[in-house]
Design a protein around this motif. Structure first.
Motif, PDB file in Angstrom:
ATOM      1  N   ALA A 243      -1.370   1.762   6.987  1.00  0.00           N
ATOM      2  CA  ALA A 243      -1.440   0.305   7.163  1.00  0.00           C
ATOM      3  C   ALA A 243      -2.554  -0.295   6.325  1.00  0.00           C
ATOM      4  N   LYS A 244      -3.696   0.355   6.297  1.00  0.00           N
ATOM      5  CA  LYS A 244      -4.805  -0.155   5.477  1.00  0.00           C
ATOM      6  C   LYS A 244      -4.398  -0.195   4.007  1.00  0.00           C
ATOM      7  N   PHE A 245      -3.759   0.853   3.520  1.00  0.00           N
ATOM      8  CA  PHE A 245      -3.406   0.899   2.109  1.00  0.00           C
ATOM      9  C   PHE A 245      -2.433  -0.220   1.739  1.00  0.00           C
ATOM     10  N   LEU A 246      -1.351  -0.342   2.489  1.00  0.00           N
ATOM     11  CA  LEU A 246      -0.340  -1.331   2.140  1.00  0.00           C
ATOM     12  C   LEU A 246      -0.842  -2.755   2.359  1.00  0.00           C
ATOM     13  N   ASN A 247      -1.442  -3.016   3.502  1.00  0.00           N
ATOM     14  CA  ASN A 247      -1.864  -4.387   3.821  1.00  0.00           C
ATOM     15  C   ASN A 247      -2.925  -4.900   2.862  1.00  0.00           C
ATOM     16  N   THR A 248      -3.856  -4.031   2.482  1.00  0.00           N
ATOM     17  CA  THR A 248      -4.911  -4.486   1.572  1.00  0.00           C
ATOM     18  C   THR A 248      -4.384  -4.698   0.160  1.00  0.00           C
TER      19      THR A 248
ATOM     20  N   GLU B  74       2.652   4.207  -0.719  1.00  0.00           N
ATOM     21  CA  GLU B  74       3.273   2.883  -0.670  1.00  0.00           C
ATOM     22  C   GLU B  74       4.661   2.959  -0.046  1.00  0.00           C
ATOM     23  N   ARG B  75       5.474   3.896  -0.494  1.00  0.00           N
ATOM     24  CA  ARG B  75       6.835   3.995   0.035  1.00  0.00           C
ATOM     25  C   ARG B  75       6.827   4.368   1.512  1.00  0.00           C
ATOM     26  N   THR B  76       5.930   5.261   1.891  1.00  0.00           N
ATOM     27  CA  THR B  76       5.852   5.654   3.303  1.00  0.00           C
ATOM     28  C   THR B  76       5.427   4.467   4.161  1.00  0.00           C
ATOM     29  N   ALA B  77       4.439   3.714   3.697  1.00  0.00           N
ATOM     30  CA  ALA B  77       3.963   2.555   4.456  1.00  0.00           C
ATOM     31  C   ALA B  77       5.025   1.468   4.532  1.00  0.00           C
ATOM     32  N   LEU B  78       5.767   1.266   3.455  1.00  0.00           N
ATOM     33  CA  LEU B  78       6.845   0.279   3.477  1.00  0.00           C
ATOM     34  C   LEU B  78       7.934   0.688   4.470  1.00  0.00           C
ATOM     35  N   LEU B  79       8.272   1.959   4.477  1.00  0.00           N
ATOM     36  CA  LEU B  79       9.273   2.449   5.428  1.00  0.00           C
ATOM     37  C   LEU B  79       8.781   2.304   6.863  1.00  0.00           C
ATOM     38  N   LEU B  80       7.506   2.601   7.086  1.00  0.00           N
ATOM     39  CA  LEU B  80       6.956   2.484   8.437  1.00  0.00           C
ATOM     40  C   LEU B  80       6.953   1.025   8.888  1.00  0.00           C
ATOM     41  N   THR B  81       6.626   0.118   7.984  1.00  0.00           N
ATOM     42  CA  THR B  81       6.681  -1.307   8.310  1.00  0.00           C
ATOM     43  C   THR B  81       8.114  -1.721   8.629  1.00  0.00           C
TER      44      THR B  81
END
Length: 538
Positions: free
Chosen positions: A379-384, A486-493
């Motif tokens: 979450a920190k990586f994608l959101n920031t 990025e792809r993992t965080a997008l999928l989790l979102t």
């Protein structure tokens, strides 16, 4: 007409300018926040009160004042005696009292359910008004469990850290009505590589004395600092009090950092001149000890970008609602609607993912703890990474006015990159994600289960998840860590939006963030339900 009469005529009427925003209820006007607090078990009563108070026009102006008048370093008194104090504008102290009394730093530790989710929502709300004062409160929140694990130290410090009182007086801990904690880890030669630190710790009876230089000390007027230093058995974690009985501890403030943003909050270079310190954790286990604090501060670095995005989009939405061009409201123009609707997806995705992470912090099972470790980094990586893009686009919506300090957009723009740096820049976070997944099988298992929980709800999501796993049947090489994260965080979102969000948001997010049909520039999309997405702005 006389010359005097001509000179008294107005040059123009003030037309086509949005009205002053006045008091804002940051709870009532944010249905996305309300929904996520309900889903994650947060406590509505303290949030409603806090959101109404901090959104008042008077308080928002105090936030602007605290940034227009940044803190000043006072190293010496007129006689040449060392002071090593930071003086803040009264507006800063007002904001600290307001947020401290609301429970920003303490709600997660009071034994009631939903504390971390409530705290995360407060971070989101506070970041919309004045992000700088969040720093010392976030570090206090994050340090409380580390302090609580050490009995003798906890007996003195824990009651002060849990106090609802903000007490900025220069007094030793025993005389304070409330206390805050900061952090001093970074050194010139090491940066994120804290094992390269050279600050030394020498035993002095039951305590230690520290000697060395710290390149970044966050919130240097805190009552104590968690820091790392080299002891005989290796890198060790210490609590360094700011004030001692009858004297100042030997912490010299060398200069304040002249930062891009975060102007209301002081950051300093400091030196320890045989400063008194108390050991936390085992000697040689400093990194493991302080990681508990880092873990919790990362939650706030994941939540604050959502608040900054919300504030920027709120200003943009207010502008386009009341501004016309070419005989139409800006809000009614298709291209403007497409841009704002696209940005809503980033903001709502960031808030939804951040609040889901906060819910895992409130959990008590091994699975909750494992999910918290991996998801907070994602979450920190994608959101920031998305925050500066969203804020910049919102600024552009206002045109030249967005670049002017009469609006909050410049402040938000300067703040936007900070959380991507604090507690690990992007590369550090991505490597930490790989390390967690490789060393903690349960973290990989619970992450996979969370992604699987949304399967079957959307064929495009299922296809993206399948492609992701085919591309990386095992963990990627280091050079692909950002792509993987990025792809993992997008999928989790997307999985959270599919399970809990409205169709317009989930469908739009998947179509534009996972399916590869979108350009990299916001608004380069087609087929979004713009009416439904813009309604999310309240």
């Amino acid at each position: 007409m006389t010359s005097d009469a001509r000179h008294s005529l107005p040059t123009h009427d003030v037309l086509n300018q949005p009205p002053a925003r006045g008091d804002q209820d940051l709870w009532a006007t944010d249905p996305v926040l309300q929904a996520n607090v309900g889903l994650t078990g947060g406590r509505t009563d303290p949030l409603i009160s806090y959101a109404q108070t901090i959104g008042q026009a008077e308080v928002r102006e105090l936030g602007r004042e605290a940034n227009r008048h940044p803190p000043e370093l006072k190293q010496f008194d007129p006689g040449g005696r060392r002071l090593d104090e930071v003086r803040f504008h009264p507006a800063y102290h007002h904001l600290m009292r307001l947020s401290r009394s609301a429970g920003y730093a303490t709600l997660p530790w009071d034994g009631e359910p939903g504390g971390h989710a409530t705290h995360a929502a407060m971070v989101y709300i506070a970041s919309q008004i004045e992000p700088g004062h969040c720093c010392p409160l976030t570090m206090t929140y994050a340090a409380i469990p580390t302090i609580a694990a050490h009995g003798d130290i906890a007996s003195v410090w824990h009651p002060k850290l849990m106090s609802p009182r903000y007490d900025p007086a220069t007094k030793p801990i025993g005389e304070k009505t409330g206390a805050t904690l900061g952090m001093a880890m970074t050194e010139k030669q090491g940066g994120s590589d804290v094992r390269a630190n050279t600050t030394r710790a020498l035993r002095d009876g039951d305590h230690w004395r520290l000697r060395g230089h710290k390149w970044f000390c966050s919130a240097p007027m805190s009552d104590g600092f968690l820091t790392l230093a080299q002891a005989p058995e290796g890198l060790t974690c210490f609590l360094v009090p700011r004030w001692l009985e009858g004297e100042r501890n030997a912490i010299h403030l060398m200069r304040l950092k002249d930062k891009l943003g975060n102007k209301s909050n002081a950051s300093a270079e400091i030196e320890f001149h045989d400063a008194l310190a108390f050991q936390l954790g085992e000697e040689g286990a400093g990194v493991r000890t302080i990681l508990e604090m880092v873990h919790h501060t990362r939650l706030d670095t994941a939540m604050a970008p959502a608040g900054l995005m919300r504030a920027a989009l709120s200003e943009a939405h207010h502008w386009v609602t009341h501004r016309t061009a070419f005989q139409r409201r800006l809000l009614d123009q298709p291209l403007m609607r497409a841009v704002l609707a696209d940005l809503v997806l980033d903001w709502e995705g960031a808030l939804t993912l951040g609040m889901r992470v906060a819910r895992s912090f409130d959990g008590h099972t091994a699975e909750d703890r494992a999910f918290a470790r991996i998801s907070v980094a994602l979450a920190k990586f994608l959101n920031t990474k998305r925050c500066p893009v969203v804020v910049a686009e919102a600024l552009e919506v206002l045109g030249g006015m967005g670049y002017v300090e009469d609006t909050p957009l410049p402040l938000l723009y300067r703040e936007a990159p900070l959380n991507g740096i604090w507690e690990g820049s992007g590369n550090v976070i991505c490597l930490d994600i790989l390390r967690t997944l490789s060393r903690e099988p349960l973290a990989a298992e619970v992450l996979g289960a969370e992604l699987n929980a949304a399967k079957g709800a959307d064929r495009a999501y299922d296809a993206a998840l399948r492609a992701h796993r085919e591309r990386w049947p095992a963990l990627p090489a280091e050079a692909e860590a950002r792509w993987f994260a990025e792809r993992t965080a997008l999928l989790l979102t997307a999985s959270q939006l599919l399970q809990n969000g409205p169709d317009a948001v989930a469908d739009g997010f998947i179509a534009t963030r996972l399916s590869g049909h979108s350009g990299r520039i916001p608004g380069s999309v087609a087929g979004l339900d713009t009416d439904a997405l813009l309604a999310r702005l309240g």
